[in-house]
Structure formats: structure tokens, C-alpha cells
Design an enzyme around this catalytic site. Structure first.
Site, PDB file in Angstrom:
ATOM      1  N   LYS A  62       0.887  -1.274   0.114  1.00 22.37           N
ATOM      2  CA  LYS A  62       0.041  -0.200  -0.111  1.00 22.37           C
ATOM      3  C   LYS A  62       0.868   1.125   0.046  1.00 22.37           C
ATOM      4  O   LYS A  62       1.937   1.124   0.627  1.00 22.37           O
ATOM      5  CB  LYS A  62      -0.688   0.160   1.137  1.00 22.37           C
ATOM      6  CG  LYS A  62      -2.082   0.830   1.191  1.00 22.37           C
ATOM      7  CD  LYS A  62      -3.346   0.115   0.690  1.00 22.37           C
ATOM      8  CE  LYS A  62      -4.631   0.929   0.592  1.00 22.37           C
ATOM      9  NZ  LYS A  62      -5.647  -0.141  -0.177  1.00 22.37           N
ATOM     10  N   ASP A  77      -7.100   4.392  -4.205  1.00 20.31           N
ATOM     11  CA  ASP A  77      -7.724   4.507  -2.978  1.00 20.31           C
ATOM     12  C   ASP A  77      -8.363   5.734  -2.674  1.00 20.31           C
ATOM     13  O   ASP A  77      -8.439   6.560  -3.634  1.00 20.31           O
ATOM     14  CB  ASP A  77      -6.587   3.851  -1.995  1.00 20.31           C
ATOM     15  CG  ASP A  77      -7.148   3.372  -0.600  1.00 20.31           C
ATOM     16  OD1 ASP A  77      -7.681   2.305  -0.578  1.00 20.31           O
ATOM     17  OD2 ASP A  77      -7.408   4.339   0.184  1.00 20.31           O
TER      18      ASP A  77
HETATM   19  N1  GLU Z   1      -7.394  -0.015  -2.453  1.00 19.10           N
HETATM   20  C1  GLU Z   1      -8.206  -0.909  -2.780  1.00 19.10           C
HETATM   21  C2  GLU Z   1      -8.346  -1.619  -1.685  1.00 19.10           C
HETATM   22  O1  GLU Z   1      -8.269  -1.269  -0.716  1.00 19.10           O
HETATM   23  C3  GLU Z   1      -7.716  -1.579  -4.289  1.00 19.10           C
HETATM   24  C4  GLU Z   1      -6.342  -2.043  -4.524  1.00 19.10           C
HETATM   25  C5  GLU Z   1      -5.997  -2.375  -5.819  1.00 19.10           C
HETATM   26  O2  GLU Z   1      -6.722  -2.442  -6.531  1.00 19.10           O
HETATM   27  O3  GLU Z   1      -4.756  -2.705  -5.866  1.00 19.10           O
HETATM   28  O4  GLU Z   1      -8.209  -2.999  -1.741  1.00 19.10           O
END
Ligand code: GLU
Length: 448
Positions: free
Chosen positions: A128, A168
Site C-alpha cells: 500500500k 484508494d
Molecule cells: N485500494 C483498494 C483496496 O483497498 C484496491 C487496491 C488495488 O486495486 O490494488 O483493496
């Protein structure tokens, strides 16, 4: 070895080494305190120190992001990428641009992502990132320059087989476009699979925009079906009004439910006729206004900046805004008003004491790692399409998403039952399924 003492020691050590990372402690505690039965059954994972290794990111990056605003003033933000675990595939997880972003928040999100991604059954590790940049009120030019500055550092750590960010909070198609453009410029490579959440016209996947919200509703539907219930005719309250909330609402309406309220950080709107999603999108995505503008444009709706959106009576609640937005008091109000199911569209939106209230009342509760896994699962489908230089139809992609969500749901129940738990305990089921997949791969790959 005494398993609970082992878990306690790992948790104490984590708090001692990383003080001040409250959200990371919370996310780790939420997983660790459910791991007892799994580790009892697998002493080899205790031996291999899997839990300890899982709690320590493989790599953590923090970097300066200098950029120039429209007035010519130099601004400095802090960028992050936590590459948490690559046992199952390249690091995968979104970027969050929000003033609240700090290392503890990124670590909590990255930690959750390991288990969520494993649970989808796709070949993706966990990571992340983000920045404490606030896109609110910034011009497109400012957002572009910020994204370019951010990518100018981050690009060297990315790659379609290495680390694949996505969106996100605060990072949508606009930001992904600017980030991709800068990556392409610096590397001189059109590496479509290095970022997901791209627009459909140039490497994006159909359904990726809708996937997190749609997936959360599919998950809620699956939970309800275990009790012979369905969404048709049900009142639904959704918190948030961003990408996840809007597409959750769209799917609820398509399945015959009625979304009567949603919110943003300034308050909430109640619309007993059911939310007008075109108006909501226009207010939030085009005008980028506060939610009160929705009520101003629709006489049947009312805006409130007092209390909580979860005070509005409903059968199903979908918290789709942000972490720790639904507290014990909200949970008590929901239970009192007869809520049947709660599915987390956001990451860790329910506080631990709220989850406790749902558990005690035997309310169906789908934790984010399972209920919102549809977003990242569809990102993995986008990676598949990019690798094959292919593009699937909306229908084909949505069928895959629906099948993945059904699989995630049933896997949670099967694992919970296998380890002697209650199949309705989706918290345990999600944590244990994700953990087992990662632990098996880590053990096979040796001490790395
Ligand atoms: N931010 C999204 C999550 O919390 C998606 C992450 C992604 O698609 O890599 O899962």
C-alpha cells in the site's frame, strides 16, 4: 510452544518497535487474536516464525514529494510505499492521497491487503502507499504536478512483476492517468500492467471502477442467502459517497433494494425515495462538492450534520467511507433498529468494539478483507488482460468478479468450520484463509 504466549509476544514486540502506529496495531491485533486455532493446528508455522515475518514489511519507502502550486509556491509532501509481502505475487495495493496519511495508516492498509489479496485466490502480494497530499480544492494542473513528482521517486520501485499500485481514497482515474504518464515518460516503456484502475480506453478493465462497491453488495447478498434472506425490498444505508459507495448503491438498486442514505465527512443525506445516483455522481465526481449540495438539488432529501448516518433505520449497512467510522454507539443503534447484515466496503471502518456488538447480536458481519476484496480482485483481472494484451467485455469481467466474491464468501465459511469455529464468523474465516495461503507459500520459499 504456548501459542497464545507466542502471539502475545509478537504483538508486544510490534507495539514496542513501532510506537505511535495506532491503526497498524489495531489491524495487527485484529488478525493476531484470531490466529490461535490455526497455529495450534500448524506448529510448523510457529517454528518458521510466520506471524513475526508477516508483521514486518519486506520494505518500507518514505520519500519527499516537492511540487509547485498554481501560485508558484513550493510545496513539500511525504510519500509512502510499504511493500509488505510478496509470497503470492508482486506487491499489490492502492495509493491513498489524504492529509491523514502517515506510516501507521499505510502499514495498516498494507497489512490488511496481504490477507485480502490472498483470500481472492489470485497471484498478488500485499502493499500500500500514498501521500499526505490533499487533492481537495486543487486544480487539475496541481494534481498532475503532484502525481508527476510522486512518480519521479516511486517509479524505480515499481514494475508489472514487482509492485503494482492502484487507487484508494483520493486516487481515481485522473490520478492514475497522470501517474502512468510519468512512469511511461521516465522509463520509456508502455508497461500497461504497472498500475491498475486505468481508464478502459487504454489498458483499464471494465468493471474495475464498479468492482469494490459491486463486490461488497455481492458479499452481503451471499451472507443474507445463508439465512434465506435477500436484498430485494430491503432498506440500505451506505456511508461515504466516493467510488465504493456510489457503485455499492448502484448494485443495491439493481437488485431491488433501496439506498436511503449516504454521507461524506461533512454530514449525511437521507432520501426516502432512494438515492438518485446520477445526481450524487454529478455532485461528488463532477462538481466535487459537499453532500449538502445533493439535498439542495432534491427537495425530497434532507441533509444533516448531526449524529451519524447509521442512526437512519435500515436492514443492511454498508460502511464505505474510511477506517474507524462506525463506532460502538453506531453499532448499538443499528442493532436496535433491526439491522440484518453489515458488510465493510471500506478498509476497517468498524471499530473493534462495534464488531463485538454485531458478534454478540449475531448480526451477519462481512469484514473488509472479504467484503471489499472485489476491487483488488478486479485489479488482478486487469493485470491478466494487460499481460495478454487483451480486453474482456463488461459481462465477462463482471461474471468473474461475481464468481470470485462467491468463492471468497464460501471459503470464509469453510475455513471457519474446518478450524472448529462458527461458519458465520467471517472475521476468523477471512483471516485464517488469507493467512494459510500466505503461510504455505512463505514456508515453501524458505527464510527470505
Ligand atoms: N485500494 C483498494 C483496496 O483497498 C484496491 C487496491 C488495488 O486495486 O490494488 O483493496
Amino acid at each position: 510452544m504456548d501459542v497464545s504466549a507466542h502471539i502475545e509476544a509478537v504483538y508486544d514486540d510490534l507495539r514496542r518497535r513501532d510506537p505511535g502506529e495506532a491503526e497498524f496495531h489495531q489491524a495487527a491485533q485484529e488478525v493476531l487474536h484470531t490466529m490461535g486455532p490455526v497455529l495450534e493446528a500448524h506448529p510448523e508455522y510457529v517454528e518458521a516464525r510466520i506471524v513475526e515475518r508477516l508483521c514486518e514489511p519486506e520494505r518500507q519507502l518514505m520519500f519527499r514529494v516537492p511540487w509547485v502550486d498554481d501560485q508558484g509556491t513550493v510545496r513539500v509532501n511525504r510519500g509512502f510505499r510499504v511493500e509488505f509481502n510478496s509470497a503470492l505475487g508482486p506487491y499489490k495495493g492502492g495509493l491513498r492521497f489524504h492529509p491523514s496519511v502517515n506510516l501507521g495508516i499505510v502499514k495498516f492498509l498494507g497489512f490488511e491487503q496481504i490477507f485480502k489479496n490472498a483470500l481472492t485466490g489470485m497471484a498478488i502480494g500485499g502493499g500500500k502507499g500514498g501521500a499526505d497530499f490533499d487533492p481537495k480544492g486543487r486544480s487539475d494542473g496541481e494534481v498532475m504536478r503532484f502525481c508527476q513528482a510522486f512518480m519521479t521517486e516511486l517509479y524505480r520501485h515499481l514494475g508489472e512483476h514487482t509492485d503494482v499500485p492502484a487507487g484508494d481514497i483520493g486516487v481515481g482515474a485522473r490520478e492514475i492517468g497522470y501517474l502512468f504518464g510519468q512512469y511511461k515518460r521516465i522509463t520509456n516503456r508502455y508497461e500497461a500492467g504497472v498500475l491498475t484502475g486505468k481508464p478502459v480506453g487504454w489498458g483499464g478493465s471494465h468493471v474495475r471502477t464498479e468492482a469494490t462497491g459491486y463486490g461488497a453488495v455481492y458479499f452481503a447478498q451471499e451472507m443474507l442467502a445463508t439465512r434465506g434472506q435477500h436484498l430485494d425490498g430491503r432498506r440500505v444505508v451506505i456511508s461515504g459517497s466516493g467510488n465504493v459507495a456510489v457503485y455499492a448503491a448502484e448494485k443495491v438498486h439493481a437488485l431491488g433494494g433501496l439506498v436511503v442514505a449516504c454521507s461524506d465527512s461533512s454530514g449525511y443525506v437521507v432520501d426516502e425515495d432512494g438515492l438518485d445516483l446520477e445526481l450524487l455522481k454529478e455532485v461528488k465526481e463532477v462538481r466535487r462538492s459537499r453532500i449538502s449540495a445533493y439535498a439542495e438539488a432534491r427537495p425530497a432529501a434532507r441533509f444533516s450534520d448531526r449524529g451519524s448516518v447509521f442512526d437512519v433505520p435500515c436492514d443492511i449497512a454498508l460502511p464505505c467511507a474510511t477506517q474507524n467510522e462506525l463506532n460502538q454507539q453506531d453499532a448499538v443503534a443499528l442493532v436496535k433498529n433491526g439491522v440484518l447484515a453489515v458488510a465493510e466496503g471500506a478498509n476497517m471502518p468498524c471499530t473493534p468494539d462495534a464488531v463485538e456488538v454485531f458478534r454478540d447480536a449475531r448480526i451477519l458481519f462481512g469484514p473488509g478483507k472479504a467484503a471489499n476484496a472485489g476491487g483488488v480482485a478486479t485489479s488482478a483481472l486487469e493485470m491478466q488482460q494487460n499481460a495478454a494484451r487483451d480486453s474482456w467485455t463488461f459481462e465477462r469481467t463482471e461474471d468473474r468478479l461475481a464468481a470470485i466474491m462467491r468463492q471468497v464468501h464460501s471459503q470464509c465459511r469453510v475455513t471457519a468450520a474446518t478450524y472448529g469455529g462458527d461458519p458465520d464468523d467471517y472475521v476468523f474465516g477471512a483471516n485464517a484463509t488469507g493467512f494459510l495461503r500466505v503461510a504455505e507459500a512463505m514456508t515453501a520459499q524458505g527464510v527470505v
